[in-house]
Design a protein around this motif. Structure first.
Motif, PDB file in Angstrom:
ATOM      1  N   PHE B 145     -46.904 -29.950 -51.562  1.00 13.05           N
ATOM      2  CA  PHE B 145     -45.773 -30.824 -51.850  1.00 13.05           C
ATOM      3  C   PHE B 145     -45.208 -30.435 -53.209  1.00 13.05           C
ATOM      4  CE2 PHE B 145     -48.240 -33.501 -48.914  1.00 13.05           C
ATOM      5  CZ  PHE B 145     -47.245 -33.852 -48.019  1.00 13.05           C
ATOM      6  N   SER B 146     -44.019 -30.930 -53.490  1.00 16.34           N
ATOM      7  CA  SER B 146     -43.402 -30.560 -54.777  1.00 16.34           C
ATOM      8  C   SER B 146     -44.159 -31.152 -55.963  1.00 16.34           C
ATOM      9  CB  SER B 146     -41.939 -31.015 -54.816  1.00 16.34           C
ATOM     10  OG  SER B 146     -41.841 -32.408 -54.625  1.00 16.34           O
ATOM     11  N   ALA B 216     -47.904 -39.377 -53.776  1.00 15.86           N
ATOM     12  CA  ALA B 216     -46.707 -40.025 -54.319  1.00 15.86           C
ATOM     13  C   ALA B 216     -46.547 -41.432 -53.734  1.00 15.86           C
ATOM     14  CB  ALA B 216     -45.485 -39.177 -54.013  1.00 15.86           C
ATOM     15  N   MET B 217     -46.847 -41.582 -52.446  1.00 16.08           N
ATOM     16  CA  MET B 217     -46.730 -42.913 -51.827  1.00 16.08           C
ATOM     17  C   MET B 217     -47.681 -43.902 -52.489  1.00 16.08           C
ATOM     18  SD  MET B 217     -45.986 -42.609 -47.751  1.00 16.08           S
ATOM     19  CE  MET B 217     -47.198 -41.429 -47.229  1.00 16.08           C
ATOM     20  N   ASP B 218     -48.871 -43.393 -52.861  1.00 15.23           N
ATOM     21  CA  ASP B 218     -49.875 -44.271 -53.484  1.00 15.23           C
ATOM     22  C   ASP B 218     -49.536 -44.592 -54.933  1.00 15.23           C
ATOM     23  OD1 ASP B 218     -51.401 -44.482 -51.281  1.00 15.23           O
ATOM     24  OD2 ASP B 218     -52.807 -42.883 -51.801  1.00 15.23           O
ATOM     25  N   VAL B 223     -41.039 -43.724 -54.931  1.00 14.60           N
ATOM     26  CA  VAL B 223     -40.995 -42.568 -54.033  1.00 14.60           C
ATOM     27  C   VAL B 223     -39.966 -42.743 -52.911  1.00 14.60           C
ATOM     28  CG1 VAL B 223     -42.843 -43.365 -52.485  1.00 14.60           C
ATOM     29  CG2 VAL B 223     -42.442 -40.906 -52.789  1.00 14.60           C
ATOM     30  N   PHE B 224     -39.728 -43.975 -52.471  1.00 18.44           N
ATOM     31  CA  PHE B 224     -38.752 -44.183 -51.397  1.00 18.44           C
ATOM     32  C   PHE B 224     -37.394 -44.650 -51.915  1.00 18.44           C
ATOM     33  CE2 PHE B 224     -42.672 -45.014 -48.677  1.00 18.44           C
ATOM     34  CZ  PHE B 224     -42.696 -43.702 -48.223  1.00 18.44           C
ATOM     35  N   THR B 225     -37.289 -44.862 -53.215  1.00 10.36           N
ATOM     36  CA  THR B 225     -36.005 -45.332 -53.731  1.00 10.36           C
ATOM     37  C   THR B 225     -35.276 -44.253 -54.536  1.00 10.36           C
ATOM     38  OG1 THR B 225     -37.189 -46.295 -55.603  1.00 10.36           O
ATOM     39  CG2 THR B 225     -36.615 -47.782 -53.804  1.00 10.36           C
ATOM     40  N   ASP B 226     -35.987 -43.617 -55.444  1.00  6.15           N
ATOM     41  CA  ASP B 226     -35.295 -42.670 -56.327  1.00  6.15           C
ATOM     42  C   ASP B 226     -35.984 -41.322 -56.468  1.00  6.15           C
ATOM     43  OD1 ASP B 226     -33.274 -44.558 -57.246  1.00  6.15           O
ATOM     44  OD2 ASP B 226     -34.946 -45.597 -58.192  1.00  6.15           O
ATOM     45  N   ASP B 227     -37.235 -41.233 -56.082  1.00 10.03           N
ATOM     46  CA  ASP B 227     -37.998 -40.039 -56.427  1.00 10.03           C
ATOM     47  C   ASP B 227     -38.801 -39.520 -55.225  1.00 10.03           C
ATOM     48  OD1 ASP B 227     -39.084 -38.068 -57.960  1.00 10.03           O
ATOM     49  OD2 ASP B 227     -40.594 -39.332 -58.917  1.00 10.03           O
ATOM     50  N   PRO B 228     -38.096 -39.050 -54.185  1.00 10.49           N
ATOM     51  CA  PRO B 228     -38.816 -38.581 -52.996  1.00 10.49           C
ATOM     52  C   PRO B 228     -39.624 -37.314 -53.288  1.00 10.49           C
ATOM     53  CG  PRO B 228     -36.510 -37.980 -52.859  1.00 10.49           C
ATOM     54  CD  PRO B 228     -36.644 -38.836 -54.079  1.00 10.49           C
ATOM     55  N   VAL B 229     -40.807 -37.243 -52.711  1.00  6.74           N
ATOM     56  CA  VAL B 229     -41.654 -36.059 -52.901  1.00  6.74           C
ATOM     57  C   VAL B 229     -42.037 -35.501 -51.537  1.00  6.74           C
ATOM     58  CG1 VAL B 229     -43.792 -35.165 -53.881  1.00  6.74           C
ATOM     59  CG2 VAL B 229     -42.564 -36.989 -55.069  1.00  6.74           C
ATOM     60  N   GLY B 230     -41.544 -34.313 -51.239  1.00  7.96           N
ATOM     61  CA  GLY B 230     -41.848 -33.677 -49.968  1.00  7.96           C
ATOM     62  C   GLY B 230     -42.246 -32.231 -50.183  1.00  7.96           C
TER      63      GLY B 230
END
Lengths: 316, 552
Positions: B145-146, B216-218, B223-230
């Protein structure tokens, strides 16, 4: 002190107005058709999921309960979370508000400046071709709503001349020039209508002022026309214009809903449109109330400023 | 009237007057002049600028057909990304959230936009056992992941378990709940279904393809509003909600040398006319949407319009759970009474708007499976209307529609049916946001015209979800044990020829029952500047962003 007391009194009078505004907003939103939980969950939403969201956000509670809860929350700056993004509503609004303020302020300033310049010139040249042409143009601009003006302006300046982008936005932090590049057309769109109104009001008042004896006295003293217009005629003629400016802030905020959506400007108006589309009740409620508060505050400020412009007006 | 007491003409007899006019005109053009300077000075005028050195290389490499690194691209989409949570992703429409998601998350598997064939993504392969009840998903080695954490089997399972959890209220919950997953090793997951399903890879590709970093979810509340990590080709570097999203390359991306672009900007323009004008004025490098008439938009420009044939339709749904359309004869009567070509054109009055002759694209192996909608037959339609009226069940119904296209179609249907006896039509025009609630959730409709297009590129999940009892897209509330068995039979076939035969039987029953009526075709518009290459599309038309490159 007199001004401070007047401001304090105005703020006191604002309280019942704001209570009524928030109550009416909550009531109107309550009448909106549709279930926000279903809109958020989309196709395949189960009754259990819908119930969970409705309970979480209190949509299953009676109207008065929701209003009181919301009001107490709002007093502490807690407008809840957006149904769609889960972000705090206050954060959503504060991220968008500066954009709308910039758009409204620039439109207002542009409209006022152009109206004053054009009205002064037309008043000096009363009865001339220019005066008659401006009267016609003002009527035309007043009768063209922003959504029509926007289409025409995009066609001319973006598609034919290529001077402007069709839509988009660049934050101020990326440079003023680039910001203006994107804001120019939306600002002109919004300013057009207001310029017509302001021009008509000011041109009429200037005509009356210029017939006053003290203007004749100034002329007889040999003062220049420009000096007379700016120092003696303009200030007493601004009274109606100021009242109009107060009213136009509300109209501009309303107009920004359409203009921001059309030009993809990420302001409060666009947020409101998107929130209505997704039935994001907490955001709709806070946005409408905020716009109403702005409207009331601006008009109260204008009331106070009357006394500054015209000493004959006494503050109580 | 001039004032008798004030000699105003004096000022304007001065030569300064004319200069003032000129000054006013000049002032009017100042914002544009400033604007032009601003755009050029910054040099990032909507992706028009590229590095000079790269440009030179680009010409050489492009002439050899080799991808070139560098440059920026701007794409226009129509709806803002309100969340980065895959659980809230309503569909894979490229003009909605699928494009922003794809740039950040990449895809586990790709489903080719035309053929529907599943291709590797972050997963190397997904293969079934002999009877299609157990699938093995193998991830690529060395993917991160990034945020630097491992993109492994546990991460994929964590995402899918979250989507399957009823507490998440995920749109894709039915897909995630359709199998049990077990981590075999770091790179391998085993998926087990109760019934044979040789289309499970397509379900994963279309509904469970975006994977978020569990760390990131933890640990990251944004993570779901401004800072997605994929683990996609790009990372989100700037987000101006409601306006645009700027992406820069993901340094941890597994495929060395990709993405080719230095920057990707996804711009949101909600107004449809403004989207067209943006394309017409070449203010965007790439535009992808379900639309028609694009030839007209790009006339006189350098914009390219490659052809992508996609499956799907614009459709009307009968509510089979209540009168009058609980009777198949009433549904058939409507299908026979209407001129579907006219309904399609009213819905989307553009060149190329017609009724569909297949639900699949030409490249799909299912394109030519027999699917012939009944031709217009006014006499037979009238006979059916009369028959139902004589039995005491006259066809009286309301059409629920929203949006301009839906409203026009509904009005035309009402008008066309006005020529028949024993049929009464009312219109119920509703706001678009209320459509899903009134029609799909509450089932309060007789006949509904679904807004927009419905994309189909595979018998499952596409057709399956439309016709299966309780299917996510089964707006008609259609329920038939026989149909469910036929759909199971399609899933249970491993060979395409057998799948085609099984699908043919599904269509035979469908045409007898007609729970929904496709009246219009769907088209995918892809327009781009000539300097943009590497346009490979998946699912409903989302670009594989790591493949995009500029040749200038």
């Amino acid at each position: 002190m007199v001004i401070l007391r007047a401001v304090a009194e105005k703020l006191l009078y604002l309280l019942p107005v704001l209570l009524l505004v928030t109550l009416a907003t909550t009531l109107l939103i309550d009448l909106l058709p549709g279930d926000p939980a279903v809109t958020v969950l989309g196709l395949g939403a189960t009754p259990e999921q819908v119930e969970r969201i409705n309970t979480e956000y209190g949509f299953d509670r009676p109207f008065y309960e929701r209003y009181v809860t919301w009001l107490f929350g709002a007093l502490t700056g807690d407008f809840g979370n957006s149904l769609v993004t889960s972000r705090p509503v206050l954060a959503e609004i504060t991220a968008r508000l500066p954009v709308t303020i910039q758009l409204t302020a620039m439109s207002l300033v542009l409209a006022v400046v152009f109206a004053i310049i054009l009205a002064l010139v037309a008043a000096v040249k009363e009865g001339s071709k220019f005066d008659r042409m401006m009267a016609a143009l003002a009527s035309a601009s007043m009768s063209v709503p922003p959504f029509v003006a926007a289409v025409v302006l995009v066609f001319i300046f973006a598609l034919v001349l290529g001077w402007s982008p069709v839509a988009g936005y660049s934050p101020l932090r990326d440079g003023l020039g680039r910001n203006l590049y994107y804001m120019a057309l939306p600002v002109i769109t919004m300013a057009m209508l207001e310029t017509g109104f302001f021009y008509r009001i000011l041109r009429g008042d200037l005509g009356t002022t210029l017939r006053e004896d003290y203007i004749l006295a100034a002329r007889s003293k040999g003062l220049g026309t420009g000096y007379i217009m700016l120092r003696h005629a303009l200030r007493p003629s601004l009274f109606s214009l100021m009242a109009m400016v107060g009213l136009s802030v509300g109209r501009l905020l309303g107009g920004s809903v359409i203009v921001e959506y059309f030009f993809s400007i990420p302001g409060l108006g666009q947020l409101l449109v998107n929130s209505v589309t997704t039935l994001d009740i907490p955001v709709i409620q806070a946005s409408v109330v905020l716009i109403a508060i702005f409207y009331v505050l601006i008009n109260s400020t204008v009331d106070v400023l009357y006394s500054v412009v015209d000493p004959r007006v006494k503050l109580r | 009237m001039s004032s008798p007491t004030f000699g105003q003409p004096k000022i304007f007899s001065s030569p300064m007057g004319h200069r003032k006019y000129l000054a006013l005109l000049g002032a009017l053009t100042v914002p544009f002049a400033l604007a032009s300077c601003g755009g050029d000075a910054d040099g990032d005028d909507q992706g028009a600028e590229t590095d000079q050195d790269d440009s030179a290389n680009g010409e050489d490499d492009a002439s050899n057909g080799e991808p070139v690194s560098g440059g920026e691209v701007t794409q226009v989409i129509s709806v803002d990304t309100s969340t980065w949570d895959p659980a809230r992703l309503p569909n894979m429409n490229p003009t909605l959230s699928a494009s922003p998601f794809s740039a950040v998350y990449g895809q586990l598997l790709y489903s080719n936009v035309e053929s529907g064939e599943v291709e590797p993504g972050l997963a190397e392969s997904m293969t079934p056992n002999e009877d299609g009840t157990v699938w093995e998903l193998t991830l690529r080695d060395g993917v991160e992941f990034s945020d630097g954490t491992a993109f492994d089997a546990e991460a994929v399972k964590t995402n899918w378990d979250r989507l399957a959890d009823p507490e998440t209220s995920a749109v894709s919950a039915p897909a995630a709940q359709s199998f049990e997953s077990e981590v075999i090793d770091e790179l391998t997951l085993e998926l087990t279904t109760e019934e044979p399903d040789f289309f499970l890879d397509r379900v994963v590709a279309s509904q469970l393809t975006f994977i978020v970093s569990p760390t990131a979810m933890d640990e990251n509340p944004d993570v779901f509003t401004d800072d997605p990590v994929g683990a996609g080709p790009f990372v989100l570097s700037e987000a101006v909600s409601g306006s645009h999203y700027v992406y820069t390359p993901n340094e941890n991306y597994w495929d060395e040398g990709k993405p080719y672009l230095d920057q990707l900007t996804i711009q949101v323009i909600g107004d449809r006319q403004q989207q067209r004008d943006t394309v017409s004025s070449q203010n965007t490098d790439l535009f992808i949407a379900n639309a028609m008439g694009a030839e007209e938009w790009i006339a006189g420009t350098d914009m390219q319009l490659p052809s992508f044939d996609v499956g799907g339709s614009r459709s009307m749904f009968f509510n089979t759970a209540r009168a009058p359309f609980d009777d198949p004869r009433a549904r058939e009567a409507i299908a026979l009474a209407l001129d579907l070509e006219d309904i399609a054109y009213a819905n989307e009055p553009e060149e190329g708007s017609t009724s569909p002759d297949s639900l699949f694209a030409e490249d799909s192996p299912f394109y030519d499976v027999d699917f012939a909608l009944p031709s217009q037959d006014p006499d037979e339609a009238q006979r059916l209307f009369d028959e139902l009226a004589e039995e005491g069940s006259p066809v009286e119904f309301s059409i629920v529609a929203g949006g301009a296209g839906g409203t026009r179609s509904a009005e035309l249907i009402q008008s066309e049916l006005g020529a028949y006896e024993n049929v009464t039509v009312n219109l119920d025009i509703i706001p678009l946001p209320n459509f899903e609630e009134q029609v799909a959730f509450r089932g309060e409709f007789d006949l509904a015209i679904r807004p927009g297009s419905m994309f189909v590129n595979s018998p499952s999940p596409g057709i399956d979800q439309l016709l299966r009892t309780g299917g996510v897209n089964n707006i008609s509330n259609y329920s038939s044990d026989e149909m469910d068995e036929l759909l199971d039979a399609v899933r249970a076939e491993s060979e395409v020829e057998d799948q085609r035969d099984a699908l043919s039987e599904v269509f035979d029953l469908y045409l007898e029952e007609l729970p929904w009526l496709p009246f219009g075709n769907t088209e995918l518009v892809v327009t781009h500047i000539p300097e943009l290459e590497g346009i490979e599309l998946f699912e409903e038309g989302t670009a594989r962003y790591q493949e995009l490159y500029r040749t200038d």
